[in-house]
Structures are given as structure tokens and as C-alpha cells.
Design an enzyme around this catalytic site. Sequence first.
Site, PDB file in Angstrom:
ATOM      1  N   LYS A   1       0.960  -1.252  -0.047  1.00  9.80           N
ATOM      2  CA  LYS A   1       0.065   0.003   0.005  1.00  9.80           C
ATOM      3  C   LYS A   1       0.925   1.372  -0.142  1.00  9.80           C
ATOM      4  O   LYS A   1       1.705   1.609   1.060  1.00  9.80           O
ATOM      5  CB  LYS A   1      -0.888   0.224   1.212  1.00  9.80           C
TER       6      LYS A   1
ATOM      7  N   GLY B   1       7.677   5.380   7.079  1.00 13.93           N
ATOM      8  CA  GLY B   1       7.061   6.499   7.379  1.00 13.93           C
ATOM      9  C   GLY B   1       7.481   7.311   8.436  1.00 13.93           C
ATOM     10  O   GLY B   1       8.653   7.201   9.029  1.00 13.93           O
ATOM     11  N   SER B   2       6.482   8.144   9.091  1.00 15.08           N
ATOM     12  CA  SER B   2       6.869   9.135  10.012  1.00 15.08           C
ATOM     13  C   SER B   2       6.821   8.264  11.319  1.00 15.08           C
ATOM     14  O   SER B   2       6.459   7.219  11.621  1.00 15.08           O
ATOM     15  CB  SER B   2       5.821   9.996  10.448  1.00 15.08           C
TER      16      SER B   2
ATOM     17  N   GLY C   1       4.705   5.299  12.875  1.00 12.50           N
ATOM     18  CA  GLY C   1       5.406   4.062  12.927  1.00 12.50           C
ATOM     19  C   GLY C   1       5.098   3.584  14.443  1.00 12.50           C
ATOM     20  O   GLY C   1       4.813   2.387  14.750  1.00 12.50           O
TER      21      GLY C   1
ATOM     22  N   CYS D   1      14.467  10.964   4.236  1.00 16.12           N
ATOM     23  CA  CYS D   1      14.363  10.473   5.825  1.00 16.12           C
ATOM     24  C   CYS D   1      15.936  10.820   6.288  1.00 16.12           C
ATOM     25  O   CYS D   1      16.011  11.304   7.320  1.00 16.12           O
ATOM     26  CB  CYS D   1      14.278   9.141   6.160  1.00 16.12           C
TER      27      CYS D   1
ATOM     28  N   GLU E   1      11.926  17.214  12.681  1.00 18.97           N
ATOM     29  CA  GLU E   1      12.280  16.797  11.288  1.00 18.97           C
ATOM     30  C   GLU E   1      11.497  17.832  10.173  1.00 18.97           C
ATOM     31  O   GLU E   1      10.473  17.779  10.125  1.00 18.97           O
ATOM     32  CB  GLU E   1      11.881  15.478  10.884  1.00 18.97           C
TER      33      GLU E   1
HETATM   34  P1  NAD Z   1       3.119   8.833   7.044  1.00 17.54           P
HETATM   35  O1  NAD Z   1       3.802   8.113   8.498  1.00 17.54           O
HETATM   36  O2  NAD Z   1       2.321   9.966   7.263  1.00 17.54           O
HETATM   37  O3  NAD Z   1       2.726   7.746   6.193  1.00 17.54           O
HETATM   38  C1  NAD Z   1       3.281   6.723   5.732  1.00 17.54           C
HETATM   39  C2  NAD Z   1       2.389   5.393   5.117  1.00 17.54           C
HETATM   40  O4  NAD Z   1       1.665   5.080   6.248  1.00 17.54           O
HETATM   41  C3  NAD Z   1       1.536   5.864   4.282  1.00 17.54           C
HETATM   42  O5  NAD Z   1       1.433   4.872   3.371  1.00 17.54           O
HETATM   43  C4  NAD Z   1       0.147   6.201   4.895  1.00 17.54           C
HETATM   44  O6  NAD Z   1      -0.935   6.100   4.159  1.00 17.54           O
HETATM   45  C5  NAD Z   1       0.331   5.055   6.190  1.00 17.54           C
HETATM   46  N1  NAD Z   1      -0.408   5.298   7.430  1.00 17.54           N
HETATM   47  C6  NAD Z   1      -0.856   6.504   7.885  1.00 17.54           C
HETATM   48  N2  NAD Z   1      -1.491   6.182   9.040  1.00 17.54           N
HETATM   49  C7  NAD Z   1      -1.484   4.727   9.163  1.00 17.54           C
HETATM   50  C8  NAD Z   1      -1.850   3.987  10.162  1.00 17.54           C
HETATM   51  N3  NAD Z   1      -2.487   4.279  11.314  1.00 17.54           N
HETATM   52  N4  NAD Z   1      -1.433   2.409   9.983  1.00 17.54           N
HETATM   53  C9  NAD Z   1      -0.800   2.064   9.084  1.00 17.54           C
HETATM   54  N5  NAD Z   1      -0.563   2.844   8.018  1.00 17.54           N
HETATM   55  C10 NAD Z   1      -0.730   4.256   7.968  1.00 17.54           C
HETATM   56  O7  NAD Z   1       4.662   9.358   6.494  1.00 17.54           O
HETATM   57  P2  NAD Z   1       4.859  10.240   5.220  1.00 17.54           P
HETATM   58  O8  NAD Z   1       4.348  11.770   5.589  1.00 17.54           O
HETATM   59  O9  NAD Z   1       4.221   9.588   3.887  1.00 17.54           O
HETATM   60  O10 NAD Z   1       6.497  10.046   4.849  1.00 17.54           O
HETATM   61  C11 NAD Z   1       7.442  11.092   5.579  1.00 17.54           C
HETATM   62  C12 NAD Z   1       7.915  10.360   6.724  1.00 17.54           C
HETATM   63  O11 NAD Z   1       8.641   9.188   6.308  1.00 17.54           O
HETATM   64  C13 NAD Z   1       9.340  11.145   7.336  1.00 17.54           C
HETATM   65  O12 NAD Z   1       9.234  11.125   8.416  1.00 17.54           O
HETATM   66  C14 NAD Z   1      10.397  10.518   6.792  1.00 17.54           C
HETATM   67  O13 NAD Z   1      11.411  10.645   7.639  1.00 17.54           O
HETATM   68  C15 NAD Z   1      10.008   8.993   7.012  1.00 17.54           C
HETATM   69  N6  NAD Z   1      10.880   8.256   5.943  1.00 17.54           N
HETATM   70  C16 NAD Z   1      11.530   7.321   6.540  1.00 17.54           C
HETATM   71  C17 NAD Z   1      12.444   6.568   5.673  1.00 17.54           C
HETATM   72  C18 NAD Z   1      13.371   5.441   6.166  1.00 17.54           C
HETATM   73  O14 NAD Z   1      13.909   4.648   5.603  1.00 17.54           O
HETATM   74  N7  NAD Z   1      13.769   5.628   7.621  1.00 17.54           N
HETATM   75  C19 NAD Z   1      12.503   6.753   4.465  1.00 17.54           C
HETATM   76  C20 NAD Z   1      11.442   7.553   3.802  1.00 17.54           C
HETATM   77  C21 NAD Z   1      10.908   8.109   4.611  1.00 17.54           C
END
Ligand code: NAD
Length: 463
Positions: A162, A213-214, A218, A269, A366
Site C-alpha cells: 500500500k 514513514g513518520s 510508526g 529521511c 524533522e
Molecule cells: P506517514 O507516516 O504519514 O505515512 C506513511 C504511510 O503510512 C502512508 O502510506 C500512510 O497512508 C500510512 N499510514 C498512515 N496512517 C497509518 C496507520 N495508522 N497505520 C498504518 N499505516 C498508516 O509518513 P509520510 O508523511 O508519508 O512520509 C514521511 C516520513 O517518512 C518522514 O518522517 C520520513 O523521514 C519518513 N521516511 C523514513 C524512511 C526510512 O527509511 N527511515 C524513508 C523515507 C521516509
Amino acid sequence: MTIGGAAVRATGTFGVINPATGEVAERAPDASRDQLDAAMTAARAAYPAWRRDEAARREALLAAADLLFARSEEIGRILTLEQGKPLTDATMEVVGAGVWLKYFAGLELPGEVIRDDADARVEVVRRPMGVVAAITPWNYPLLLAVWKLAPALLAGNTVVLKPSPFTPLSSLKLGEVLRGVLPPGVLNVVTGGDRLGAWMTAHEVPRKISFTGSVATGKRVAAAAAPDLKRVTLELGGNDPAILLDDVDPGAVAARLFGGAFQNNGQVCSAIKRVYAPEALYGDVVDALAEQARAARVGDGMREDVQYGPINNRPQYERVGELVAEAVAGGARAAAGGGPIDRPGYFFEPTILADVADGARIVDEEQFGPALPVIKYTDLDEALARANGTHFGLSGSVWGTDADRAAEVAAELECGTAWVNTHLALSPSQPFGGIKWSGVGVENGTWGLYGFTEIQVIHRSKT
Ligand code: NAD
């Protein structure tokens, strides 16, 4: 969407915005709960045959890599449309995804005989887990999806992917393209809002959640996975420090530093998110970075002469603007940039902030965008303490002419990857992950592959 090897239409849709215009460019399917169930069921049904045939898996991954190489420009265009990054970068992202697939197609699946004597033969093997739920963010939608599915599939798992609702189109295309080389159900791609992610993490079928993700999401993922002890890999946010030592040559490192901070418009990230510069060199460092920022060509990623596109989405664009404005109101000086660019879309000036210190939100949080604070220090231990004094621990870097000394300082950084005189150097064989709130587990290399396996001991009695 791709469910059980077939193209599936959803009853609902949602708009996908082109960040270069701020307008809806396409509509994407909004999967229902039943469709998620169908994807999970298809993945579970495909698992037994897939996990038994290692040679077929390797062949399929190689064929998948070739498809991405062959169609990189076509998929790259979709990526630019929804993500904003320049077409060259988008095409390189697709090629990079192919490189990752190829690497994993050839990676050995580790197994070890730890005892073989008159009484017993004991072998430790790695077995797949079953169905993997893969959830990705919007900054590198295609590459980060492949970071998950290449090792997951090689290990013998099947996947439900997803993507972020901001960037669903390239992953939908990936599912469509790979239908040609993967058996039905091995890779399913569903799209929808955040609730679809939450449904996936609570779903009874997957045994593993691989999430990027964030930090905030997480933590939700970890909590949702806990009741039935699903395994998790969490790749979360970072606030990478770059520490410049007193023997650094600001002019010589400026381009590289700038690249480490502003790649993908700062939406990485593990981009440099704060620079610590020694007092004696502070002015020169700020000037050198500001010069880089002023020379950067920002515009619609579809145009050939552009180096940096828009910020991907409105909430992020507003957040970056807020953090910069707040820092300036608190006494920071914009040595370059400082605000949004007056045109449609989510364009923001590449911004270098001077006279800013820890305690400002743009330093402590961040920012994930094209704005970089440069912080003055007088004592190296104090700079290290500030660099380490956050909940983040993704990566960091130390810069100096004496590389051995810089490496010693780098070893003091509390993070998953500590670079010396470079930043953002990644490869398929190099494990990548964060400590503290930046994540759990790693991706890439053999260590990343382990994350999609469970240890199994095969103990054969000889008596
Ligand atoms: P986000 O956490 O908002 O979303 C990430 C994903 O999670 C999306 O697909 C979203 O739809 C999904 N999601 C949202 N709520 C959820 C839930 N309750 N349960 C399961 N899934 C859910 O993050 P974003 O804004 O898309 O991405 C930016 C963040 O990602 C930044 O903090 C960045 O640092 C981080 N990031 C980390 C890495 C890494 O490898 N460490 C790589 C890229 C981005």
C-alpha cells in the site's frame, strides 16, 4: 489495483494532486475492506507454491528488474507527476528499483550447519514468514516499495503493498507491470487513505509489517501489530546532523553538503537536516551553502533544466513554511531563500538559515523540506551532545580534512549510519536503519533479508 494477478477497479476513488500545479491530475482507487481481504486472501493462497521454488523466484526478480529498466522513463513520468521530483531523478529512481531487484535476485539465502557428528546434524535455516504487508511514504514511492518487496519475495513471502495516498500511481503501475512476471497473488497492490494502512496492520493474515514513514505513524503500526505479535520493521523519520570539524574547507565541501541536505528537495529521511559548524568557520560555511542554494534551479519536474521540484503536498509545504517563518521570527537570518515561491503549486525557495540554535523547532524537529539550519558551536563535545540529544537516530555525518579524526568523531554519533565526508551514500548491500525513534530493524543487504525471515532449526537425529 492488482489483486490475485488481475486488474481490479474500486468503487470509490480519490484525487491525486500534481504538486507542480496544486491541481488534481488523476484519480486513484480507494480500496474497500473487502478488496483488502481479497488481496490478503490472494497473497495467502499464492504463498505455498511461491515459497517452494527458489529458482523461479530468482528468475522472476531478474525479469522484474529488466521490466523496470525497459520502462523506466514511462514510470518515471508518472512518478514526476505525482511526486514532483525532476524527471531525471524519477527515472533514476525506477532504474534504482531495478538495481535493487537484481541485487536481491542474486543474494544468497543464508543457512548454516552448526553441528554434524555421529549423533545429529543441526542446520539453522531462514524460512519465509508468509504474507508481508508493505506500507510506504511519498518521498521515494517506487524505490522504497522495492526495498521491501525484493527481499520479501526472494525469501519466499508474498506481499500486499500500500503506497501513500499522495503518490499511489507509480505503485499501481508497478503492480500492473509486474503482473507479467510474478504468479497471481504474489504481489498485490492496493491504494487508499491512511485508514487502509490501519486496516492492514490489524488484519489477521499478514505475519509481518514492513513500514516506512513518520515516527508518529510508526508507533501506531507497532501498537497495532502487537496484539497478534506480527513482526515489524520500522523505517522512520530522521533529523540527521552534519558536524563540520575545524579543519574542514567550507568551499570544498559545500556542494556535497548541499546535495546531502537538498536531495529530493530535502524530502529524504536521511538527508542532512541540521549543520553544526565551528565558530571560526561559521560565516564561510553559511556563505558557501547560501551560494549553492541561490544557484539551485527550482521548477516543474517535467522541465529539463530543473534540479529541484515542488514540495510533494500541501500539509508538508505549509509545515516547512511555518518552521522557517517561526525561526526567522525568533531571530534567525535567511542567508538564502526564506519563503514560498509565488506561483501555483507547492514551490519553496531553497533556504539556508543562519543564527539559529537548538531549541528552535526547525533544529529540533524533522523539517523534511528545502530549508537547512546552520548552527554555530565552540566546543566539539558540546556539538556532539547536541547532535545526539534528540529522539532521532537515523544517520549523521562528520566532515574534515583529516578523515581519520572525522571517523573517530563519527563513531560517537548515536545513529544507524555515520558517514565521513559524505552523506546519503547508500547501496543495496549496505544495511540501512535507525536507532532510537528512527526505527526498528534494517533494510538492505543480508541483514535486511533476515528481516523477512524467521530462524528455523532443522535437527536431524542420527541415532
Ligand atoms: P506517514 O507516516 O504519514 O505515512 C506513511 C504511510 O503510512 C502512508 O502510506 C500512510 O497512508 C500510512 N499510514 C498512515 N496512517 C497509518 C496507520 N495508522 N497505520 C498504518 N499505516 C498508516 O509518513 P509520510 O508523511 O508519508 O512520509 C514521511 C516520513 O517518512 C518522514 O518522517 C520520513 O523521514 C519518513 N521516511 C523514513 C524512511 C526510512 O527509511 N527511515 C524513508 C523515507 C521516509
